[in-house]
Each structure stands twice: as C-alpha cells, then as structure tokens.
Design an enzyme around this catalytic site. Structure first.
Site, PDB file in Angstrom:
ATOM      1  N   HIS A  90       7.723  18.309  28.269  1.00  0.00           N
ATOM      2  CA  HIS A  90       7.210  19.199  27.212  1.00  0.00           C
ATOM      3  C   HIS A  90       5.949  18.610  26.587  1.00  0.00           C
ATOM      4  O   HIS A  90       5.930  17.439  26.217  1.00  0.00           O
ATOM      5  CB  HIS A  90       8.279  19.418  26.143  1.00  0.00           C
ATOM      6  N   ASP A 146       6.021  22.181  29.493  1.00  0.00           N
ATOM      7  CA  ASP A 146       6.371  23.420  28.796  1.00  0.00           C
ATOM      8  C   ASP A 146       5.940  23.429  27.334  1.00  0.00           C
ATOM      9  O   ASP A 146       5.830  22.373  26.704  1.00  0.00           O
ATOM     10  CB  ASP A 146       7.897  23.601  28.793  1.00  0.00           C
ATOM     11  N   ASP A 147       5.780  24.631  26.813  1.00  0.00           N
ATOM     12  CA  ASP A 147       5.662  24.911  25.372  1.00  0.00           C
ATOM     13  C   ASP A 147       4.279  24.663  24.772  1.00  0.00           C
ATOM     14  O   ASP A 147       4.088  24.819  23.572  1.00  0.00           O
ATOM     15  CB  ASP A 147       6.718  24.165  24.533  1.00  0.00           C
TER      16      ASP A 147
END
Ligand SMILES: [Zn+2]
Length: 210
Positions: A167, A21-22
């Site tokens: 992440h 993610d991100d």
C-alpha cells in the site's frame, strides 16, 4: 478456464509483479517510484479515483515512468454492499479519470478489501478487466506489523509469476517503504524482473503448455 481473481500468473518467465494500492500519495507513491527506478523495475498502482483527483501530477508521474495504473474504484467501498449499478459507476468514474490523465484505459482491477460477489465479477468482466489479487496477504502491510514482517512474508511468496500487494496510500507507509526497499534489492540480486501485471499476464501460459 480463468480463475475469477488472479493471485499469480502461470509463467516460465523469471518475473513477478509488485502492486501498490490506495494511492496516489504525494510522499509514498513518489518514494516507491524512486525505489523502482534504482533497480529499473516496473510496478502496477491500483489507484483510487478520489485520490487521483487530489494528486493528478502523481498519476502522470507514475504513467510517464512506465508503470501500469489499475482501477481500485472511485471511493473504495465494500462492493458487495452497494448495488450493481453503483459498482459499475465506481469502476467507470475511475476509468474515465485514468484515461483523462494518461490517455490509457486500465485493464486490471482490484476490488477494495479483495471483497466481491457475483455482481462485481459480472461488472468487472463486462468492462473487460482482469480481477487481480495477490499472494502475500499474510504480509498485511496495511496494518503496520513491522517492516521485517512485511519483508519476510512477502519473500516467502517470491517465485515466477507472483503478484505481491503493498500500500502506498492511506496512513503512514514508512514500514512498507522500508520493506519494499529491501525486497527490491534481493529480487534484483536473485535476477527477477519486476514487470507490470499486464506484462506478466502477457507471458501467461495455459495449463498443459509446459
Ligand atoms: Zn485498497
């Protein structure tokens, strides 16, 4: 009956889905791509639109190496704190970017902070997304609890159909890199295939089928 947010897929296939993610991030996303290449694994990257604007080349690299790109909104807000129309726009802007950079339309969506309400569910469904969670939330890689902790808590969640979350954006992700490196080695030793979320979903069995 489909559950609203999916933390795992019911499948007989010895496969699981790693998600990041991100990103995109020029250092960590590329680092993850290298790790995945070593074990011929595929993964899903839930990207933030704003970050995609900053690093379009990283987006293209992820796509061209056969990984999936999921929608993680444009600006990473708490979706339940904005209006339904704003929520729709958050998804749409990122969808347009993904399409512009890869020619593909995203099929999976992860709400920031895994936080959502009825409006978010409705927007996601009407745009044709599956909303994706993860099993290894105790790993808390975003808080940098130590590579060993991230690895241990993720390994506990390894089984057919698991979706695991990490992440590759926002801050120092070196612990995540180390933990994912260890995890990839052990998963390939155990004979797990690392596939995209959509590929895992394609092997989904309805309850009662087995
Ligand atoms: Zn996020």
């Amino acid at each position: 009956m489909l559950s609203v947010i999916l933390h795992q897929v019911h499948t007989r296939r010895k496969a699981l889905a790693l998600t990041f993610d991100d990103g995109p991030n020029p250092i960590y996303t590329r680092g993850i791509l290298d790790l995945l290449k070593e074990v011929s694994g595929k993964a899903t990257f839930f990207m933030i639109g704003e970050q995609m604007e900053n690093y379009p080349d990283v987006v293209r690299a992820v796509d061209s190496e056969g990984h999936e790109i999921g929608n993680h909104t444009y600006s990473h807000p708490y979706l339940s704190r904005i209006s339904k129309d704003e929520c729709k726009l958050e998804l749409k802007r990122t969808e347009i970017l993904i399409h512009k950079l890869t020619g593909k339309r995203p099929r999976v969506f992860r709400p920031p902070y895994l936080e959502y309400n009825e409006d978010v569910v409705a927007v996601s469904e009407s745009a044709g997304y599956r909303m994706i969670g993860a099993l290894n939330l105790d790993a808390q890689d975003w808080g940098q609890p130590g590579a060993g902790h991230i690895f241990d808590k993720s390994l506990e969640c390894v089984r057919n159909g698991s979706i695991l979350m990490f992440h590759d954006g926002y801050g120092d992700r070196s612990q995540t890199m180390q933990a994912v490196g260890w995890l990839l080695q052990i998963l390939s030793t155990k004979g797990y295939q690392l596939v995209t979320v959509s590929e895992l979903l394609a092997s989904e069995q309805m309850r009662g089928e087995d």
